[in-house]
Write a protein that holds these residues in place. Sequence first.
Motif, PDB file in Angstrom:
ATOM      1  N   SER A  98       0.840  -1.204   0.000  1.00  0.00           N
ATOM      2  CA  SER A  98       0.000   0.000   0.000  1.00  0.00           C
ATOM      3  C   SER A  98       0.870   1.248   0.000  1.00  0.00           C
ATOM      4  CB  SER A  98      -0.918   0.000   1.229  1.00  0.00           C
ATOM      5  OG  SER A  98      -1.783  -1.101   1.221  1.00  0.00           O
ATOM      6  N   TYR A  99       1.935   1.205   0.794  1.00  0.00           N
ATOM      7  CA  TYR A  99       2.902   2.304   0.824  1.00  0.00           C
ATOM      8  C   TYR A  99       3.516   2.488  -0.555  1.00  0.00           C
ATOM      9  CZ  TYR A  99       7.408   4.551   1.900  1.00  0.00           C
ATOM     10  OH  TYR A  99       8.512   5.373   1.902  1.00  0.00           O
ATOM     11  N   TRP A 101       2.225   1.590  -3.498  1.00  0.00           N
ATOM     12  CA  TRP A 101       1.205   2.079  -4.436  1.00  0.00           C
ATOM     13  C   TRP A 101       1.002   3.584  -4.260  1.00  0.00           C
ATOM     14  CZ3 TRP A 101      -2.377  -1.466  -7.179  1.00  0.00           C
ATOM     15  CH2 TRP A 101      -3.274  -0.783  -8.005  1.00  0.00           C
ATOM     16  N   HIS A 102       0.942   4.038  -2.995  1.00  0.00           N
ATOM     17  CA  HIS A 102       0.725   5.466  -2.719  1.00  0.00           C
ATOM     18  C   HIS A 102       1.860   6.308  -3.290  1.00  0.00           C
ATOM     19  CE1 HIS A 102      -0.152   9.185  -0.602  1.00  0.00           C
ATOM     20  NE2 HIS A 102       1.068   9.162  -0.087  1.00  0.00           N
ATOM     21  N   HIS A 103       3.099   5.880  -3.063  1.00  0.00           N
ATOM     22  CA  HIS A 103       4.229   6.694  -3.496  1.00  0.00           C
ATOM     23  C   HIS A 103       4.472   6.611  -5.002  1.00  0.00           C
ATOM     24  CE1 HIS A 103       6.049   8.341   0.211  1.00  0.00           C
ATOM     25  NE2 HIS A 103       5.390   7.354   0.777  1.00  0.00           N
ATOM     26  N   SER A 105       2.254   6.216  -7.274  1.00  0.00           N
ATOM     27  CA  SER A 105       1.208   6.965  -7.980  1.00  0.00           C
ATOM     28  C   SER A 105       1.545   8.445  -8.070  1.00  0.00           C
ATOM     29  CB  SER A 105      -0.144   6.768  -7.288  1.00  0.00           C
ATOM     30  OG  SER A 105      -0.120   7.321  -5.980  1.00  0.00           O
ATOM     31  N   ARG A 106       2.404   8.922  -7.165  1.00  0.00           N
ATOM     32  CA  ARG A 106       2.836  10.319  -7.224  1.00  0.00           C
ATOM     33  C   ARG A 106       3.896  10.527  -8.292  1.00  0.00           C
ATOM     34  NH1 ARG A 106       4.864  11.169  -1.326  1.00  0.00           N
ATOM     35  NH2 ARG A 106       5.701  13.051  -2.307  1.00  0.00           N
ATOM     36  N   LEU A 165      -2.474  -5.632  -4.839  1.00  0.00           N
ATOM     37  CA  LEU A 165      -1.614  -4.471  -4.608  1.00  0.00           C
ATOM     38  C   LEU A 165      -0.325  -4.514  -5.424  1.00  0.00           C
ATOM     39  CD1 LEU A 165      -2.037  -4.056  -0.738  1.00  0.00           C
ATOM     40  CD2 LEU A 165      -2.766  -2.428  -2.495  1.00  0.00           C
ATOM     41  N   THR A 168       0.331  -2.604  -9.610  1.00  0.00           N
ATOM     42  CA  THR A 168       0.950  -1.342 -10.035  1.00  0.00           C
ATOM     43  C   THR A 168       2.439  -1.498 -10.321  1.00  0.00           C
ATOM     44  OG1 THR A 168       1.088   1.017  -9.494  1.00  0.00           O
ATOM     45  CG2 THR A 168       1.581  -0.535  -7.728  1.00  0.00           C
TER      46      THR A 168
END
Length: 240
Positions: A98-99, A101-103, A105-106, A165, A168
Amino acid sequence: MNTSTMFFLMTITTNLFLVLAFLFAVGAAKALFKNKTLKKEILRFKKPLFAMFAAAMFFFALGFLLFDPNEQTGSGTLITISTTLFSVSYALLIASLSYFWHHISRLHKAKAYEPLFFIGTAAGVFIWLHYLFEAVLIPRADLFPFYKKVLLMIHPLAVALIFLLTLTIHPARKANLIKAPLQYISSAIFLYFVGYMVLVYSIGKGASMDLSLLHATLFLLSSVFFFIGFYIAEKTYLTE
């Protein structure tokens, strides 16, 4: 060589590769944390990512060392402990991915077709899970002790989420934002996902030697890919 011997040898080999994968995961995390000159954001956010990976692999490998899927040699206590260890490793893998995927995506704007691919894959996974629960697990739930109910009712959802997850990772690899290690790790997770679903299906329907050999083979291949991924990661990050 009979099938029981093959199963035993594959289990031992799987455990060996998972222990090696854990050691190289620790080495990759140490290499990233020791490097004080990381300038790229993609490398800086990999520090906590690989630290979480290393912790997850510790509990994952230890869980496998104590886990006997057919309960031929393990006691109920050991299997309950292994179920707890797997629960911790799954939680860490979910947190780490999750960490990621979040980073990522930026740093990488998804192309138009990628969300459709994610949605389609997720729909396929949840259709399978619906069948697994409705046709296989729920009708037999009362036959199992508590630790196996956890294994059969919660862990399939966690393993499916871990696999989803990783979706990506491939687009990020194509965009040259990440290197080969994460691609190997995502392949390891996919193989584990398939092997785990075979295992749960076999437990729900009644284990057969053919299914046991199939999930043992998939777990072995998964452990090899974990080993390759973390081995390459350590070698790569030592020279960054």
